[in-house]
Scaffold this active site. Structure first.
Site, PDB file in Angstrom:
ATOM      1  N   THR A 164       0.811  -1.223   0.000  1.00 47.86           N
ATOM      2  CA  THR A 164       0.000   0.000   0.000  1.00 47.86           C
ATOM      3  C   THR A 164       0.839   1.265   0.000  1.00 47.86           C
ATOM      4  O   THR A 164       0.499   2.253  -0.651  1.00 47.86           O
ATOM      5  CB  THR A 164      -0.929   0.002   1.235  1.00 47.86           C
ATOM      6  OG1 THR A 164      -1.836  -1.095   1.111  1.00 47.86           O
ATOM      7  CG2 THR A 164      -1.727   1.283   1.334  1.00 47.86           C
ATOM      8  N   ASP A 186       1.505  -6.297  -4.803  1.00 48.06           N
ATOM      9  CA  ASP A 186       0.654  -6.366  -3.623  1.00 48.06           C
ATOM     10  C   ASP A 186       1.199  -7.568  -2.850  1.00 48.06           C
ATOM     11  O   ASP A 186       1.480  -8.617  -3.449  1.00 48.06           O
ATOM     12  CB  ASP A 186      -0.793  -6.622  -4.053  1.00 48.06           C
ATOM     13  CG  ASP A 186      -1.760  -6.630  -2.878  1.00 48.06           C
ATOM     14  OD1 ASP A 186      -2.685  -5.806  -2.881  1.00 48.06           O
ATOM     15  OD2 ASP A 186      -1.596  -7.469  -1.973  1.00 48.06           O
ATOM     16  N   SER A 187       1.361  -7.450  -1.553  1.00 51.49           N
ATOM     17  CA  SER A 187       2.065  -8.522  -0.846  1.00 51.49           C
ATOM     18  C   SER A 187       1.276  -9.828  -0.815  1.00 51.49           C
ATOM     19  O   SER A 187       1.816 -10.857  -0.417  1.00 51.49           O
ATOM     20  CB  SER A 187       2.478  -8.084   0.552  1.00 51.49           C
ATOM     21  OG  SER A 187       1.388  -8.072   1.426  1.00 51.49           O
ATOM     22  N   SER A 188       0.029  -9.816  -1.267  1.00 51.94           N
ATOM     23  CA  SER A 188      -0.691 -11.090  -1.424  1.00 51.94           C
ATOM     24  C   SER A 188      -0.029 -11.936  -2.511  1.00 51.94           C
ATOM     25  O   SER A 188      -0.290 -13.142  -2.604  1.00 51.94           O
ATOM     26  CB  SER A 188      -2.149 -10.858  -1.819  1.00 51.94           C
ATOM     27  OG  SER A 188      -2.656  -9.745  -1.177  1.00 51.94           O
ATOM     28  N   THR A 205       1.454  -4.849   3.892  1.00 51.82           N
ATOM     29  CA  THR A 205       1.206  -5.328   5.256  1.00 51.82           C
ATOM     30  C   THR A 205       0.599  -6.730   5.291  1.00 51.82           C
ATOM     31  O   THR A 205       0.757  -7.445   6.271  1.00 51.82           O
ATOM     32  CB  THR A 205       0.266  -4.366   6.015  1.00 51.82           C
ATOM     33  OG1 THR A 205      -0.980  -4.302   5.316  1.00 51.82           O
ATOM     34  CG2 THR A 205       0.870  -2.989   6.141  1.00 51.82           C
ATOM     35  N   ASP A 206      -0.103  -7.118   4.209  1.00 50.95           N
ATOM     36  CA  ASP A 206      -0.856  -8.379   4.272  1.00 50.95           C
ATOM     37  C   ASP A 206       0.026  -9.578   4.602  1.00 50.95           C
ATOM     38  O   ASP A 206      -0.374 -10.450   5.371  1.00 50.95           O
ATOM     39  CB  ASP A 206      -1.601  -8.625   2.947  1.00 50.95           C
ATOM     40  CG  ASP A 206      -2.795  -7.691   2.787  1.00 50.95           C
ATOM     41  OD1 ASP A 206      -3.232  -7.119   3.804  1.00 50.95           O
ATOM     42  OD2 ASP A 206      -3.285  -7.539   1.656  1.00 50.95           O
TER      43      ASP A 206
HETATM   44  N1  ASP Z   1      -2.770  -5.407   0.019  1.00 54.13           N
HETATM   45  C1  ASP Z   1      -1.714  -4.579   0.554  1.00 54.13           C
HETATM   46  C2  ASP Z   1      -0.423  -5.391   0.551  1.00 54.13           C
HETATM   47  O1  ASP Z   1      -0.244  -6.189   1.420  1.00 54.13           O
HETATM   48  C3  ASP Z   1      -2.058  -4.134   1.928  1.00 54.13           C
HETATM   49  C4  ASP Z   1      -1.037  -3.213   2.565  1.00 54.13           C
HETATM   50  O2  ASP Z   1       0.074  -3.054   2.131  1.00 54.13           O
HETATM   51  O3  ASP Z   1      -1.405  -2.604   3.592  1.00 54.13           O
HETATM   52  O4  ASP Z   1       0.353  -5.247  -0.332  1.00 54.13           O
END
Ligand code: ASP
Length: 376
Positions: free
Chosen positions: A13, A73-75, A105-106
């Site tokens: 994000t 995106d960390s997913s 963050t994910d």
């Molecule tokens: N979907 C985002 C990620 O993990 C969420 C984030 O960074 O807060 O890349």
């Protein structure tokens, strides 16, 4: 006084913007590192030849080096990304005093856990951070998270103690990377380490508590283990757990390790078909190809199954209740108070770096402060 900090951007994000520039409500997607530079303190724009550095109130300087992987995106983060991140840090390890990984963050807690295990004898801080709102947004938490990460990584000029660990710096806490977990998808305080005190707190001042830091591995050389076995899975029990249909996974030839998310202190159903399946899985004497054909074939060590708790807080104590004796007797290992992220990545790393009985010993011992050392 000056120090050198290396920043690796991986996406998340922090570096995202709406897909449709004319529609602020369109889905967020990762943007290239160059797009972030004008928002990142210490960086000038990408075309400038000026050296990137952050000047602190004290007059001290943090000189910044930076690099990026293809932002995601960390997913979308996979073990291959962990290897890429580890190798990039390893390649500049002697040139910098601290390292920052900008990450979504994910899955940040998976990455921080994996890196914790991969880096042996780490003697410099590796700090992961990100944000809940993009850095270009008016109400962003990215700038403060980034600056706080910089203070921890730039300890040589900020007066903070050296943390020879992989940590997450986020909102008001400095957390051990292999103890951290994401606890909020929207609150500023996105992370916590429910089974271990924060290494530090962040407010008007950043205060690190030296009692909780791992000891320095003085004199020992850094080694980076990049052989991870991703043939693992995580299975969470629930009332009515269909042991029959889960056999495919427990006995799959393609699976070498399982994180079993049990109830409370390590409790599981006593159903004979469930326990028989667990025993076969640990012994490794029945294999099912995910394609379907059943084979009987002795494999040397069977699968490593490690039991963790579905509770966020507390410890697995197999043998405390009769309902946990069955898996204890069948060779399931206790994951004690590990987070799901630490258990899964420790399993991948253990399978990649150890063989035979060493694997069991490795799983049952604290390697990076990821679990309470002793066990029942
Ligand atoms: N979907 C985002 C990620 O993990 C969420 C984030 O960074 O807060 O890349």
């Amino acid at each position: 006084m000056k120090t050198r900090v290396y920043i690796l951007y991986t996406g998340g994000t922090l570096g995202m913007a709406p897909q449709d520039a004319d529609d602020p409500d369109s889905p967020l997607e990762p943007k290239p590192f160059a797009d972030l530079l004008r928002f990142l303190p210490g960086f000038s724009d990408s075309t400038s030849q000026r050296r990137n550095r952050l000047k602190l109130d004290s007059g001290s300087l943090i000189e910044l080096g930076c690099d990026s992987i293809e932002p995601v995106d960390s997913s979308d983060i996979s073990p291959q990304h962990w290897v890429q991140i580890a190798q990039k840090i390893q390649s500049v390890y002697t040139d910098y005093d601290g390292f920052i990984v900008l990450h979504g963050t994910d899955t940040m807690a998976y990455t921080s856990s994996a890196l914790s295990f991969m880096f042996e004898n780490l003697d410099k801080p590796i700090v992961l951070t990100g944000s809940q709102r993009p850095i270009a947004a008016t109400r962003t938490d990215a700038v403060l998270n980034f600056i706080n990460a910089m203070y921890v990584a730039g300890y040589q000029v900020t007066g903070l103690p050296l943390i020879p660990e992989v940590v997450i710096v986020f909102a008001d806490k400095v957390l051990r990377g292999c103890r951290a977990t994401k606890v909020s998808s929207s609150g500023w305080a996105g992370f916590d380490s429910p089974n271990f005190p924060p290494l530090g707190t962040i407010g008007e001042r950043i205060v690190i508590d030296p009692r909780y830091l791992l000891p320095r591995s003085e004199g020992k050389c850094l080694s980076v283990e990049t052989d991870l076995v991703s043939r693992v899975c995580s299975i969470s029990l629930f009332p009515g757990f269909p042991a029959g249909s889960m056999r495919q996974l427990f006995l799959a030839r393609e699976i070498d390790g399982i994180v079993l998310c049990t109830y409370g202190a390590g409790n599981v159903p006593t159903a004979p078909d469930f326990l028989a399946m667990v025993a076969q899985s640990v012994r490794g004497d029945a294999l099912i190809s995910l394609a379907g054909d059943v084979q009987r074939q002795a494999i040397p060590h069977g699968r490593l199954i490690v039991a963790i708790s579905q509770c966020t807080q507390g410890i697995v104590e197999m043998g405390l209740y009769a309902n946990s004796c069955g898996i204890l007797e069948r060779g399931v290992l206790s994951g004690l108070d590990m987070t799901p992220e630490a258990a899964l990545t420790k399993l991948m790393w253990t399978l990649g770096s150890r063989t035979g009985a060493d694997r069991v010993a490795c799983m049952q011992t604290s390697q990076r402060g990821e679990q309470t050392a002793g066990h029942r």
